[in-house]
Design an enzyme around this catalytic site. Sequence first.
Site, short mmCIF file in Angstrom:
data_model
loop_
_atom_site.label_atom_id
_atom_site.label_comp_id
_atom_site.label_asym_id
_atom_site.label_seq_id
_atom_site.Cartn_x
_atom_site.Cartn_y
_atom_site.Cartn_z
CG PHE A 149 13.66 -43.80 -25.62
CD1 PHE A 149 14.35 -43.43 -24.48
CD2 PHE A 149 12.70 -44.79 -25.53
CE1 PHE A 149 14.07 -44.04 -23.25
CE2 PHE A 149 12.42 -45.41 -24.31
CZ PHE A 149 13.10 -45.03 -23.17
CE1 TYR A 207 14.57 -37.69 -24.36
CE2 TYR A 207 13.89 -37.79 -26.65
CZ TYR A 207 14.60 -38.31 -25.59
OH TYR A 207 15.35 -39.45 -25.76
CG ASP A 209 6.88 -37.27 -19.59
OD1 ASP A 209 8.04 -37.71 -19.48
OD2 ASP A 209 6.49 -36.26 -18.98
CG HIS A 232 14.78 -45.28 -18.05
ND1 HIS A 232 15.56 -44.27 -18.58
CD2 HIS A 232 13.54 -45.14 -18.61
CE1 HIS A 232 14.83 -43.56 -19.41
NE2 HIS A 232 13.61 -44.06 -19.46
#
Length: 234
Positions: free
Chosen positions: A80, A69, A67, A190
Amino acid sequence: MEINMIKPQWQQLISREAEQSYFKDLVKEVAKQRATEMSIYPAEDDVFNAFNHVDLADVKIVILGQDPYHGKDQAHGLAFSVQDGIKVPPSLVNMYKELSTDIKGFKAPKHGCLTHWAEQGVLLLNTVLTVQQGNAHSHAKLGWELFTEQVINALNEQNNGCVFILWGAHAQKKGKNINQDKHLVLAGPHPSPLSAYRGFFGCQHFSQANTWLAKHQLNQIDWQLPQEAAKKTN
């Protein structure tokens, strides 16, 4: 939510989903929260930003995030990525570290705006497209996952072949039905500081993706970002 800049194939998909009751409920709830004192990110005009840069048939690589920031002015609709002038978040710092060892000559920029990738055919897709300020995952279960499941299904079925980069268990779960006879699936930990040292560093997903693109007579991605971020035009 603004869709005027969205590429035509994506606009068809979004318009179709907008007729569904889950999507109507989702839009209503997000609008309700925006109407209060609550800050919702990204800004309304940026919610579908990932679909402004590359259309469905032209997607070469999908990088799947979770989701947006949830810090002030960070999110702008690309997974990202952060807006120019915002400190580079830790996960992206680690992505730059991996790029510096995986892609010859890569030099990390001082910014975190990934528009340059998006414009070349990288779909930077979060599975949830909005979030409350300071409250990670707050818009999970509102319905965004149903919408992005349709996006992934459309890519799987209609795109002639692309690379899916799935970091972390959440992204990997979303990619379980991808046709690997047609698409390349690259899965790993991740890039978060919590998990990057468990195998993200050294995964070489960026170079592997380019090797696959070259093998399929597609232009490779120039992963080197401009040292200065592009100014927002929309």
